[in-house]
Design a protein around this motif. Sequence first.
Motif, PDB file in Angstrom:
ATOM      1  N   GLN A  77       0.991  -1.039  -0.072  1.00 26.90           N
ATOM      2  CA  GLN A  77      -0.250   0.038  -0.195  1.00 26.90           C
ATOM      3  C   GLN A  77       1.267   1.527  -0.404  1.00 26.90           C
ATOM      4  O   GLN A  77       1.917   1.812   0.860  1.00 26.90           O
ATOM      5  CB  GLN A  77      -0.517  -0.091   0.989  1.00 26.90           C
ATOM      6  N   HIS A  78       1.142   2.260  -1.157  1.00 27.48           N
ATOM      7  CA  HIS A  78       1.812   3.335  -1.140  1.00 27.48           C
ATOM      8  C   HIS A  78       0.534   4.441  -0.090  1.00 27.48           C
ATOM      9  O   HIS A  78       1.343   5.311  -0.498  1.00 27.48           O
ATOM     10  CB  HIS A  78       1.672   3.586  -2.657  1.00 27.48           C
ATOM     11  N   THR A  79      -0.188   4.616   0.075  1.00 30.03           N
ATOM     12  CA  THR A  79      -0.786   6.519   0.460  1.00 30.03           C
ATOM     13  C   THR A  79      -1.590   5.789   1.839  1.00 30.03           C
ATOM     14  O   THR A  79      -2.758   4.395   1.312  1.00 30.03           O
ATOM     15  CB  THR A  79      -1.982   6.388  -0.831  1.00 30.03           C
ATOM     16  N   ALA A  80      -2.357   6.793   1.990  1.00 34.05           N
ATOM     17  CA  ALA A  80      -3.742   5.947   3.268  1.00 34.05           C
ATOM     18  C   ALA A  80      -4.870   5.500   2.725  1.00 34.05           C
ATOM     19  O   ALA A  80      -5.348   4.758   3.480  1.00 34.05           O
ATOM     20  CB  ALA A  80      -4.102   7.057   4.613  1.00 34.05           C
ATOM     21  N   GLY A  81      -4.987   6.967   2.145  1.00 35.88           N
ATOM     22  CA  GLY A  81      -6.400   6.867   1.616  1.00 35.88           C
ATOM     23  C   GLY A  81      -6.687   5.244   0.028  1.00 35.88           C
ATOM     24  O   GLY A  81      -7.564   5.041   0.246  1.00 35.88           O
ATOM     25  N   GLU A  82      -5.525   5.325  -0.593  1.00 34.97           N
ATOM     26  CA  GLU A  82      -5.859   3.605  -1.777  1.00 34.97           C
ATOM     27  C   GLU A  82      -5.533   2.534  -1.240  1.00 34.97           C
ATOM     28  O   GLU A  82      -4.366   1.781  -0.794  1.00 34.97           O
ATOM     29  CB  GLU A  82      -5.386   3.889  -2.949  1.00 34.97           C
ATOM     30  N   TYR A  83      -6.192   1.748  -0.564  1.00 36.03           N
ATOM     31  CA  TYR A  83      -6.299  -0.260   0.006  1.00 36.03           C
ATOM     32  C   TYR A  83      -6.832  -0.688  -0.631  1.00 36.03           C
ATOM     33  O   TYR A  83      -6.985  -0.218  -2.268  1.00 36.03           O
ATOM     34  CB  TYR A  83      -6.956  -0.045   1.289  1.00 36.03           C
ATOM     35  N   LEU A  84      -7.242  -1.636  -0.512  1.00 35.96           N
ATOM     36  CA  LEU A  84      -7.444  -2.826  -1.907  1.00 35.96           C
ATOM     37  C   LEU A  84      -9.444  -3.016  -2.486  1.00 35.96           C
ATOM     38  O   LEU A  84     -10.107  -2.568  -3.078  1.00 35.96           O
ATOM     39  CB  LEU A  84      -8.102  -4.562  -0.966  1.00 35.96           C
ATOM     40  N   GLY A  85      -9.821  -1.784  -1.250  1.00 36.81           N
ATOM     41  CA  GLY A  85     -11.754  -1.659  -1.086  1.00 36.81           C
ATOM     42  C   GLY A  85     -11.905  -2.103  -1.558  1.00 36.81           C
ATOM     43  O   GLY A  85     -11.996  -3.314  -0.805  1.00 36.81           O
ATOM     44  N   ARG A 109       3.029  -1.474   4.505  1.00 37.39           N
ATOM     45  CA  ARG A 109       3.083   0.285   4.409  1.00 37.39           C
ATOM     46  C   ARG A 109       3.740   1.525   4.894  1.00 37.39           C
ATOM     47  O   ARG A 109       4.300   1.802   6.068  1.00 37.39           O
ATOM     48  CB  ARG A 109       1.629   0.429   5.422  1.00 37.39           C
ATOM     49  N   PRO A 110       5.005   0.864   3.484  1.00 40.79           N
ATOM     50  CA  PRO A 110       6.233   1.419   4.105  1.00 40.79           C
ATOM     51  C   PRO A 110       5.959   3.171   3.876  1.00 40.79           C
ATOM     52  O   PRO A 110       7.357   3.947   4.617  1.00 40.79           O
ATOM     53  CB  PRO A 110       6.728   1.695   2.414  1.00 40.79           C
ATOM     54  N   PHE A 111       4.641   3.897   3.847  1.00 39.02           N
ATOM     55  CA  PHE A 111       4.391   5.439   3.889  1.00 39.02           C
ATOM     56  C   PHE A 111       4.531   5.701   5.660  1.00 39.02           C
ATOM     57  O   PHE A 111       4.462   6.607   5.791  1.00 39.02           O
ATOM     58  CB  PHE A 111       3.469   5.359   3.363  1.00 39.02           C
ATOM     59  N   ALA A 112       4.078   4.974   5.800  1.00 40.34           N
ATOM     60  CA  ALA A 112       3.583   4.959   7.393  1.00 40.34           C
ATOM     61  C   ALA A 112       4.796   4.335   8.170  1.00 40.34           C
ATOM     62  O   ALA A 112       5.005   3.392   9.465  1.00 40.34           O
ATOM     63  CB  ALA A 112       2.326   4.375   7.759  1.00 40.34           C
TER      64      ALA A 112
END
Length: 242
Positions: A8-16, A33-36
């Motif tokens: 996952q690259h952003t908090a907003g976009e996940y698998l949905g 989640r490397p961004f976090a």
Amino acid sequence: MNVVAVIQHTAGEYLGLVEDHLEGRRIRFQYYRPFAAGKLPDPALPADALILLGGGPWGAAGTRDLPTLEQEVAITRQRLEEGTPVIAFGLGAQILALAAGGAVASRDLTMELVTAVRVRDDALNGYLPETFNQAIYMRDWPVLPEAAQVLAEDNLGRPAVWQIANNAYGFSGNPGIKLGMVEDLIMEFEEVPADIAEPLEKLRALQPVIEDELVPIMTGLVQCTSLMSSPKAAGELAAQIV
């Protein structure tokens, strides 16, 4: 259960909406989640598949590259070489293209709603709909390697879904997108696509249609990636959950 590693690259976009289809088939997924301040999956980590998600304003063509781009290309290339299934959406499709010997073309961050048309009757074992909608929120664009097979094109003549080898698939947009995911991306980053209001309203109206179109898409993806058979990673991955 089979286990899928999801980057996952952003908090907003996940698998949905894809989450529901995996859970309904008892396919377990683990987010990285490397961004976090999280970590990427170790290259030696066992997994039954790798899913690469979109990245909001992050791209891969040099303008605003994903910070972990080089490492993710290497991980994806290794998965391709060992025959592990890879499913990639948006920015993830750019990473897949690079890992398979393709490239990425620069373009501004854009949100667009397009109609895709299947160009192969056997795409996803015949389960890819003849026509379907894609919501694309993405900077840059994947340039497919020579070995890629285009499975669907959008109404602008661009590859919408494509395949590498027997079990790796790139999608221009996340087929499980939710309106709330886009709204979260808008709030998460200062950079927002131009003229965002109109495609947001279109996505709101299309949400039930996208949910219905995802059903055959996921049926085909699960079949083509063998995610309902012979789980090999569950025990080892369970010990390494972050």
